[in-house]
Design an enzyme around this catalytic site. Structure first.
Site, mmCIF file in Angstrom:
data_model
loop_
_atom_site.group_PDB
_atom_site.id
_atom_site.type_symbol
_atom_site.label_atom_id
_atom_site.label_comp_id
_atom_site.label_asym_id
_atom_site.label_seq_id
_atom_site.Cartn_x
_atom_site.Cartn_y
_atom_site.Cartn_z
ATOM 1 N N ASP A 46 0.859 -1.347 0.014
ATOM 2 C CA ASP A 46 0.139 -0.069 0.007
ATOM 3 C C ASP A 46 0.791 1.350 -0.066
ATOM 4 O O ASP A 46 0.291 2.285 0.329
ATOM 5 C CB ASP A 46 -0.954 0.034 1.255
ATOM 6 C CG ASP A 46 -0.149 -0.277 2.436
ATOM 7 O OD1 ASP A 46 1.036 -0.317 2.410
ATOM 8 O OD2 ASP A 46 -0.738 0.149 3.558
ATOM 9 N N HIS A 248 26.496 3.940 -14.789
ATOM 10 C CA HIS A 248 25.224 4.519 -13.985
ATOM 11 C C HIS A 248 24.721 3.737 -12.634
ATOM 12 O O HIS A 248 24.017 2.817 -12.313
ATOM 13 C CB HIS A 248 23.770 4.049 -14.723
ATOM 14 C CG HIS A 248 23.717 4.916 -15.909
ATOM 15 N ND1 HIS A 248 22.963 4.694 -17.059
ATOM 16 C CD2 HIS A 248 24.174 6.241 -16.198
ATOM 17 C CE1 HIS A 248 23.172 5.753 -17.996
ATOM 18 N NE2 HIS A 248 23.831 6.600 -17.338
ATOM 19 N N ASP A 265 27.632 11.791 -9.810
ATOM 20 C CA ASP A 265 26.848 12.455 -10.637
ATOM 21 C C ASP A 265 25.424 12.607 -9.821
ATOM 22 O O ASP A 265 24.788 11.576 -9.500
ATOM 23 C CB ASP A 265 26.953 11.315 -11.603
ATOM 24 C CG ASP A 265 26.050 11.835 -12.876
ATOM 25 O OD1 ASP A 265 25.035 13.147 -12.981
ATOM 26 O OD2 ASP A 265 26.148 11.442 -14.030
ATOM 27 N N ASP A 276 22.238 18.824 -13.224
ATOM 28 C CA ASP A 276 23.125 17.762 -13.553
ATOM 29 C C ASP A 276 24.660 18.034 -13.713
ATOM 30 O O ASP A 276 25.066 18.316 -14.501
ATOM 31 C CB ASP A 276 22.602 16.830 -14.982
ATOM 32 C CG ASP A 276 23.076 15.766 -15.240
ATOM 33 O OD1 ASP A 276 23.928 15.064 -14.466
ATOM 34 O OD2 ASP A 276 22.906 15.135 -16.501
ATOM 35 N N HIS A 355 30.388 6.695 -23.972
ATOM 36 C CA HIS A 355 29.525 7.510 -24.111
ATOM 37 C C HIS A 355 29.384 8.949 -24.775
ATOM 38 O O HIS A 355 30.377 9.245 -25.246
ATOM 39 C CB HIS A 355 28.778 7.689 -22.632
ATOM 40 C CG HIS A 355 29.693 8.272 -21.606
ATOM 41 N ND1 HIS A 355 30.005 9.915 -21.837
ATOM 42 C CD2 HIS A 355 30.414 8.166 -20.795
ATOM 43 C CE1 HIS A 355 30.797 10.250 -20.961
ATOM 44 N NE2 HIS A 355 31.011 9.205 -20.298
ATOM 45 N N HIS A 359 23.935 15.866 -23.630
ATOM 46 C CA HIS A 359 22.249 15.760 -23.925
ATOM 47 C C HIS A 359 21.829 16.911 -23.529
ATOM 48 O O HIS A 359 22.057 17.431 -22.811
ATOM 49 C CB HIS A 359 22.008 14.139 -23.276
ATOM 50 C CG HIS A 359 22.100 14.521 -21.510
ATOM 51 N ND1 HIS A 359 21.421 15.131 -20.846
ATOM 52 C CD2 HIS A 359 23.144 13.798 -20.763
ATOM 53 C CE1 HIS A 359 21.670 15.082 -19.444
ATOM 54 N NE2 HIS A 359 22.824 14.164 -19.513
ATOM 55 N N HIS A 366 17.466 13.939 -19.003
ATOM 56 C CA HIS A 366 17.777 13.405 -20.308
ATOM 57 C C HIS A 366 16.544 14.095 -21.160
ATOM 58 O O HIS A 366 15.571 13.575 -21.437
ATOM 59 C CB HIS A 366 17.821 12.077 -20.721
ATOM 60 C CG HIS A 366 19.121 11.410 -20.172
ATOM 61 N ND1 HIS A 366 19.594 10.264 -19.972
ATOM 62 C CD2 HIS A 366 20.295 12.061 -19.681
ATOM 63 C CE1 HIS A 366 20.616 10.034 -19.438
ATOM 64 N NE2 HIS A 366 21.244 10.965 -19.238
ATOM 65 N N GLU A 389 29.901 16.565 -20.805
ATOM 66 C CA GLU A 389 30.172 15.485 -19.724
ATOM 67 C C GLU A 389 31.268 14.485 -20.322
ATOM 68 O O GLU A 389 30.939 13.544 -20.327
ATOM 69 C CB GLU A 389 29.151 14.750 -18.940
ATOM 70 C CG GLU A 389 28.159 14.219 -20.011
ATOM 71 C CD GLU A 389 26.877 13.620 -19.322
ATOM 72 O OE1 GLU A 389 27.296 12.530 -18.486
ATOM 73 O OE2 GLU A 389 25.767 14.040 -19.420
ATOM 74 N N TYR A 393 37.457 5.989 -18.444
ATOM 75 C CA TYR A 393 37.152 4.984 -17.368
ATOM 76 C C TYR A 393 38.042 3.726 -17.709
ATOM 77 O O TYR A 393 38.026 3.125 -18.659
ATOM 78 C CB TYR A 393 35.809 4.455 -17.443
ATOM 79 C CG TYR A 393 34.753 5.525 -17.414
ATOM 80 C CD1 TYR A 393 34.085 6.177 -16.258
ATOM 81 C CD2 TYR A 393 34.301 6.212 -18.698
ATOM 82 C CE1 TYR A 393 33.455 7.218 -16.375
ATOM 83 C CE2 TYR A 393 33.438 7.090 -18.635
ATOM 84 C CZ TYR A 393 33.070 7.801 -17.672
ATOM 85 O OH TYR A 393 32.038 8.769 -17.641
ATOM 86 N N ARG A 410 34.784 11.584 -14.680
ATOM 87 C CA ARG A 410 33.709 12.414 -15.558
ATOM 88 C C ARG A 410 33.711 13.696 -14.860
ATOM 89 O O ARG A 410 33.645 13.803 -13.670
ATOM 90 C CB ARG A 410 32.442 11.567 -15.457
ATOM 91 C CG ARG A 410 31.427 12.229 -16.492
ATOM 92 C CD ARG A 410 30.426 11.269 -16.663
ATOM 93 N NE ARG A 410 29.437 10.971 -15.683
ATOM 94 C CZ ARG A 410 29.337 9.781 -15.175
ATOM 95 N NH1 ARG A 410 30.087 8.877 -15.368
ATOM 96 N NH2 ARG A 410 28.706 9.375 -14.167
ATOM 97 N N GLU A 412 31.353 17.036 -15.614
ATOM 98 C CA GLU A 412 30.123 17.387 -16.107
ATOM 99 C C GLU A 412 29.439 18.694 -15.687
ATOM 100 O O GLU A 412 29.542 19.116 -14.504
ATOM 101 C CB GLU A 412 28.951 16.312 -15.831
ATOM 102 C CG GLU A 412 27.507 16.686 -16.593
ATOM 103 C CD GLU A 412 26.353 15.576 -16.129
ATOM 104 O OE1 GLU A 412 25.586 15.515 -16.939
ATOM 105 O OE2 GLU A 412 26.679 14.701 -15.313
#
Length: 449
Positions: A46, A248, A265, A276, A355, A359, A366, A389, A393, A410, A412
């Protein structure tokens, strides 16, 4: 008397009225547009997930409750803008919270007429009658959309309700093209989301210590978001050591060791608009020689990409600028061999940079909008907001003996295209390695400003 606490975080009704007017021009006097708020989603038993309407619905209405349908019908005798929503219910409002009701939908959200959601079925045939074109979302709220299509089919096959629309158009592309170019008011909201996001990242840099868990550092960011009356725009990524090489990674469950880099991130959402930011920094406050070497490559790529973001430039110019710097750096440190052109043509760099660089950013992290028009990269225009960004890696599984093993980096930023170049919305959080180390040397204070 209406409780004004309901309205203190309400969007500016004038923004939504202007958007509906633009959509009405596109729809025309012989068309009608319909869009429903996404349903509530169950988490377990619930317990539902905290409700957030789909961005297209909020963009047009500013209405934040579930079980709502907006109709744009220029020239309709009951009004150009109709909103169907939950009726006031004293018992439900005791248990769940206050509702605007049809009266509030008109008084506070700009509806020409508003009705209880249960009445929509009684109105739909009349709304479709005589309209040449129906604009409808497809896939946002399948149950609602199918119901409208069933009514449309019945009108067509049975000849009921006068002349039904002879043409069906998908609403999303129209709205998404509108949403792609941000107004000055939207950019102002995004500046606030970016400012809080930047403050949270700076706080995390000062709070981190060897032995902390990733989730504890995530809590520092979320505390800052909530202190400013915001919440996260997407699940926060805090990845230290090898976890920084998972793009991610959201488990945020591991301890952070002395000598690790940690990649964060994270961004705050303010009145429906997302920040972002990604920053990468040493858990112990000092970059190692190898970490600094790769970090400076990514930083140079970030800056080159921002420099390439100018009105009139194709969207992919940002990625290409970053890519050339990253590939040249990978060759210089010995992770790639050969020439820059060959590495790009053969895509050998994808082992370390897999990547894109940018974006769109807006109500969705996104965000919506086409990247290409007729197969060609679209030109950047003032008001477009995007991320920059680049990253590198180096996974130990693929590079077990490399001095760069388990380093993920990274950097960004969020930028808005201006008439002459671009404006970095996230400049308040350091990204130069020396500036990061200097900030990390300062004591962390958790007090709200």
């Amino acid at each position: 008397m209406r409780d004004q606490s309901q309205l203190q975080h309400r969007d500016d009704p004038a923004l939504h009225a202007a958007r509906r007017a633009r959509l009405a021009e596109i729809v025309g006097s012989d068309g009608v547009a319909m869009i429903a708020a996404t349903p509530e989603r169950n988490r377990n038993n619930d317990v539902d997930y905290p409700y957030r309407p789909n961005s297209d619905f909020r963009y047009l209405t500013g209405f934040l409750e579930p079980e709502a349908i907006a109709v744009i019908a220029p020239g309709f005798d009951a009004g150009d803008y109709l909103l169907f929503c939950r009726a006031r219910n004293a018992e439900q409002e005791v248990w769940i919270g206050r509702r605007a009701g049809p009266e509030g939908a008109m008084a506070d959200y700009g509806a020409d007429r508003a009705f209880a959601i249960d009445e929509f079925e009684d109105w739909i045939d009349r709304l479709l009658d005589g309209r040449r074109k129906l604009y409808l979302t497809l896939g946002t709220h399948p149950e609602f959309e199918q119901s409208v299509l069933d009514h449309l089919s019945a009108l067509r096959s049975q000849g009921r309700g006068g002349v039904p629309p002879c043409e069906l158009a998908v609403l999303e592309p129209v709205l998404h093209e509108m949403r792609l170019r941000k107004s000055a008011a939207e950019v102002a909201l995004m500046r606030q989301a970016a400012a809080t996001s930047a403050r949270a990242h700076s706080a995390a840099m000062q709070a981190v210590r060897p032995g902390m868990y990733e989730y504890q550092l995530a809590a520092v960011l979320h505390y800052t978001f909530e202190s400013d009356g915001m919440h996260w725009a997407y699940p926060t990524i805090v990845g230290a050591g090898e976890n920084a090489c998972v793009l991610h990674y959201i488990e945020n469950s591991a301890p952070m060791a002395d000598g690790d880099l940690v990649l964060i991130d994270a961004g705050a959402e303010y009145r429906g608009y997302a920040g972002d930011i990604t920053r990468t920094f040493p858990v112990n406050g000092r970059f190692s020689e190898a970490q600094r070497e790769l970090y400076d490559i990514v930083l140079a790529a970030n800056r080159a990409a921002i420099e390439a973001a100018r009105p009139g430039a194709p969207m992919n110019a940002v990625h290409q600028a970053a890519l050339h710097v990253l590939v040249a750096g990978l060759i210089e440190v010995g992770l790639l061999a050969g020439s820059v052109d060959d590495a790009i043509a053969e895509e050998s760099y994808r082992a370390y940079f897999m990547h894109g660089t940018s974006h769109w950013l807006g109500m969705d992290v996104h965000d919506v909008g086409d990247y290409k028009i007729d197969g060609e990269w679209r030109a950047l225009e003032p008001g477009m907001v995007l991320t920059v960004e680049p990253g590198l890696y180096v996974r130990a599984d693929d590079n077990p003996t490399s001095r760069f093993a388990n380093i993920g980096i990274r950097i960004e930023d969020d930028i808005v295209i201006t008439e002459t170049g671009c404006d970095v919305l996230t400049a308040d959080v350091p990204k130069d390695a020396d500036e990061i180390e200097a900030l990390m040397a300062k004591p962390y204070r958790s007090e709200t400003p």
